[in-house]
Enzyme design. Structure first.
Site, mmCIF file in Angstrom:
data_model
loop_
_atom_site.group_PDB
_atom_site.id
_atom_site.type_symbol
_atom_site.label_atom_id
_atom_site.label_comp_id
_atom_site.label_asym_id
_atom_site.label_seq_id
_atom_site.Cartn_x
_atom_site.Cartn_y
_atom_site.Cartn_z
ATOM 1 N N GLY A 236 32.560 -22.114 25.387
ATOM 2 C CA GLY A 236 33.902 -22.712 25.543
ATOM 3 C C GLY A 236 34.764 -23.059 24.379
ATOM 4 N N ARG B 271 30.781 -15.708 25.028
ATOM 5 C CA ARG B 271 29.561 -15.786 25.323
ATOM 6 C C ARG B 271 28.833 -14.545 25.140
ATOM 7 N NH1 ARG B 271 32.620 -19.365 29.300
ATOM 8 N NH2 ARG B 271 31.932 -21.241 28.573
ATOM 9 N N ASP C 32 25.832 -27.057 24.492
ATOM 10 C CA ASP C 32 24.281 -26.918 24.723
ATOM 11 C C ASP C 32 23.666 -25.553 24.670
ATOM 12 O OD1 ASP C 32 25.068 -26.616 26.963
ATOM 13 O OD2 ASP C 32 23.549 -27.858 27.975
ATOM 14 N N THR D 204 32.968 -29.217 22.413
ATOM 15 C CA THR D 204 33.143 -28.951 24.131
ATOM 16 C C THR D 204 34.030 -30.062 24.595
ATOM 17 O OG1 THR D 204 32.299 -28.828 26.301
ATOM 18 C CG2 THR D 204 30.790 -29.674 24.485
ATOM 19 N N ASP E 270 33.947 -31.052 27.328
ATOM 20 C CA ASP E 270 33.059 -31.724 28.554
ATOM 21 C C ASP E 270 32.528 -33.102 28.266
ATOM 22 O OD1 ASP E 270 33.722 -29.281 30.049
ATOM 23 O OD2 ASP E 270 31.806 -28.419 29.923
ATOM 24 N N ASP F 299 29.351 -33.433 27.269
ATOM 25 C CA ASP F 299 27.968 -33.261 28.061
ATOM 26 C C ASP F 299 27.023 -33.008 27.355
ATOM 27 O OD1 ASP F 299 28.676 -30.829 27.316
ATOM 28 O OD2 ASP F 299 28.404 -29.861 29.104
ATOM 29 N N ARG G 233 32.245 -29.313 33.931
ATOM 30 C CA ARG G 233 31.145 -28.958 34.528
ATOM 31 C C ARG G 233 30.374 -29.971 35.380
ATOM 32 N NH1 ARG G 233 29.663 -23.726 32.420
ATOM 33 N NH2 ARG G 233 30.701 -23.393 30.376
HETATM 34 P P1 ADP Z 1 28.016 -23.672 25.543
HETATM 35 O O1 ADP Z 1 27.468 -23.318 24.074
HETATM 36 O O2 ADP Z 1 29.498 -24.165 25.399
HETATM 37 O O3 ADP Z 1 27.154 -24.709 26.349
HETATM 38 P P2 ADP Z 1 27.156 -21.180 26.712
HETATM 39 O O4 ADP Z 1 25.857 -21.836 27.581
HETATM 40 O O5 ADP Z 1 27.905 -20.359 27.320
HETATM 41 O O6 ADP Z 1 28.100 -22.116 26.018
HETATM 42 O O7 ADP Z 1 26.382 -20.669 25.659
HETATM 43 C C1 ADP Z 1 27.163 -19.817 24.513
HETATM 44 C C2 ADP Z 1 26.236 -18.784 24.100
HETATM 45 O O8 ADP Z 1 24.846 -19.472 23.488
HETATM 46 C C3 ADP Z 1 25.627 -17.881 24.960
HETATM 47 O O9 ADP Z 1 26.394 -16.835 25.391
HETATM 48 C C4 ADP Z 1 24.456 -17.281 24.137
HETATM 49 O O10 ADP Z 1 25.076 -16.291 23.477
HETATM 50 C C5 ADP Z 1 23.866 -18.436 23.335
HETATM 51 N N1 ADP Z 1 22.656 -19.071 24.321
HETATM 52 C C6 ADP Z 1 22.952 -20.026 25.439
HETATM 53 N N2 ADP Z 1 21.640 -20.137 25.905
HETATM 54 C C7 ADP Z 1 21.015 -19.635 25.121
HETATM 55 C C8 ADP Z 1 19.448 -19.677 25.125
HETATM 56 N N3 ADP Z 1 18.716 -20.348 26.131
HETATM 57 N N4 ADP Z 1 18.743 -18.673 24.247
HETATM 58 C C9 ADP Z 1 19.574 -18.216 23.313
HETATM 59 N N5 ADP Z 1 20.811 -18.183 23.035
HETATM 60 C C10 ADP Z 1 21.450 -18.809 23.946
HETATM 61 O O1 F6P Z 2 32.443 -26.044 29.014
HETATM 62 C C1 F6P Z 2 33.898 -25.982 29.106
HETATM 63 C C2 F6P Z 2 34.615 -25.633 30.439
HETATM 64 O O2 F6P Z 2 35.755 -25.651 30.123
HETATM 65 C C3 F6P Z 2 34.196 -26.304 31.544
HETATM 66 O O3 F6P Z 2 34.612 -27.662 31.674
HETATM 67 C C4 F6P Z 2 34.405 -25.206 32.654
HETATM 68 O O4 F6P Z 2 33.714 -25.536 33.734
HETATM 69 C C5 F6P Z 2 34.045 -24.023 31.950
HETATM 70 O O5 F6P Z 2 34.305 -24.237 30.440
HETATM 71 C C6 F6P Z 2 35.220 -23.010 32.318
HETATM 72 O O6 F6P Z 2 34.663 -21.819 31.469
HETATM 73 P P1 F6P Z 2 35.374 -20.298 31.424
HETATM 74 O O7 F6P Z 2 36.294 -20.593 30.210
HETATM 75 O O8 F6P Z 2 34.532 -19.496 31.291
HETATM 76 O O9 F6P Z 2 36.247 -20.355 32.753
#
Ligand code: ADP
Ligand code: F6P
Length: 319
Positions: A11, A72, A103, A125, A127, A129, A171
């Site tokens: 995000g 993503r 994360d 982010t 959040d 978090d 989240r």
């Molecule tokens: P954020 O980084 O904000 O937590 P996501 O959880 O959607 O957002 O993760 C972003 C991108 O990072 C994912 O779309 C994927 O490409 C990569 N990613 C997430 N988790 C993993 C994982 N366990 N192993 C490898 N790549 C990951």
């Molecule tokens: O992680 C950032 C965030 O804005 C969260 O607060 C929310 O739950 C989520 O992303 C929304 O995701 P999307 O942009 O995919 O709707």
């Protein structure tokens, strides 16, 4: 190491542009060639990579979103996808990568480092978090956006003597609700870390009304439920008109605050220093006002501690 790259993933968050700018300009300053990767890991796999110069990050420090775009990418969660990404980076001669995200993005960066690419993560982010760091890039802007909305809702809520329930993002983390709720003088702050009792909440609303409160502001973190449902229940039980507002993606946009720009600049600078020092699989954070770094593994293992004291203060002051 001669060439480094930067990407944003997951995000978006206000301040990501300031972080990109810091990485690019510090990198150039230190004699690296700097490349930008578009659309996070998805663009990496597709080779959406281009050279960046000082001018390519001009006029962005004040802009929300991310000029590199974000995405993503499910494919990057597979070994095959990551190998493809690592090979593309090698093809472009890139030895180090700065990943700005949450994360999930850090997990990707950590696995990528095992394939011979030096990686450094910056917490981007809204959040807040990522418990290894006191603050994430984007959080300060988001809470100020929420605060602005709370101030406005207070006006109309007071005029109509209504209950106003504001649903905010985060989240499973209640920090946006906690900080903005305290600063906005909310009567109740509902977060996943603490839970709540519906009857108690309604009793507090009714008692407030008896004491002469003209409005009742409830800040609800998305991780514990929806504002629409709660509004119906509260109105049904208290008999007081109740309106729900879901702030949604408004919280993700806007010009970053001074705090976020400074945080992003400091973190971006440190990320490049780490790559220059030959470090890999690291994240940058802030603790007690100081920028620090640690291993991604350790950072991801840090347990989250809810700020009980801040919650206690918010409750004491809301009476
Ligand atoms: P954020 O980084 O904000 O937590 P996501 O959880 O959607 O957002 O993760 C972003 C991108 O990072 C994912 O779309 C994927 O490409 C990569 N990613 C997430 N988790 C993993 C994982 N366990 N192993 C490898 N790549 C990951
Ligand atoms: O992680 C950032 C965030 O804005 C969260 O607060 C929310 O739950 C989520 O992303 C929304 O995701 P999307 O942009 O995919 O709707």
């Amino acid at each position: 190491m001669k060439t480094i790259a930067v990407l944003t993933s997951g995000g978006d968050a206000p301040g990501m542009n300031a972080a990109i700018r810091a990485v690019v300009r510090t990198g150039l300053d230190k004699g690296f060639r700097v490349m930008g990767v578009q659309r996070g890991y998805s663009g990496l796999i597709n080779g959406e990579i281009f050279p960046m110069d000082r001018h390519s990050v001009a006029d962005i420090i004040q802009r929300g979103g991310t000029i590199l775009r974000t995405a993503r990418c499910a494919e990057f969660k597979t070994e095959e996808g990551r190998k493809r990404g690592a090979n593309i980076l090698k093809t472009f001669g890139i030895d180090g990568l700065v990943v700005i995200g949450g994360d999930g993005s850090f997990r990707g960066a950590q696995l990528l480092s095992k394939l011979g690419i030096a990686t450094v993560g910056l917490p981007g982010t809204i959040d807040n978090d990522l418990p290894y760091s006191d603050y994430t890039i984007g959080f300060d802007t988001a809470i100020n956006t929420v605060l602005d909305a709370i101030n406005k809702l207070r006006d109309t809520s007071t005029s109509h003597e209504r209950v106003s329930i504001v649903e905010v993002m985060g989240r499973n983390c209640g920090d946006i609700a906690l900080y903005a709720g305290l600063a906005g003088g909310a009567e109740s702050i509902i977060v996943p870390e603490k839970g709540y009792n519906q009857d108690e909440l309604c009793r507090t609303i009714l008692e407030g009304k008896l004491r002469g409160k003209m409005h009742n502001l409830i800040i609800l973190a998305e991780g514990i439920g929806g504002a629409d449902d709660l509004a119906k229940k509260v109105e049904g039980i208290t008999g007081i008109q109740t309106r729900a507002t879901i702030l949604g993606h408004i919280q993700r946009g806007g010009s970053p605050t001074c705090m976020d720009r400074v945080l992003a600049s400091r973190m971006g600078y440190r990320a490049v220093e780490l790559l220059q020092e030959g470090k890999s699989s690291k994240v940058v954070g802030i603790k007690d006002g100081k920028i620090f770094d640690m291993d991604i593994d350790d950072a991801l293992a840090v347990e989250r501690h809810f700020d009980e004291k801040l919650y206690e203060i918010a409750n004491a002051l809301s009476y």
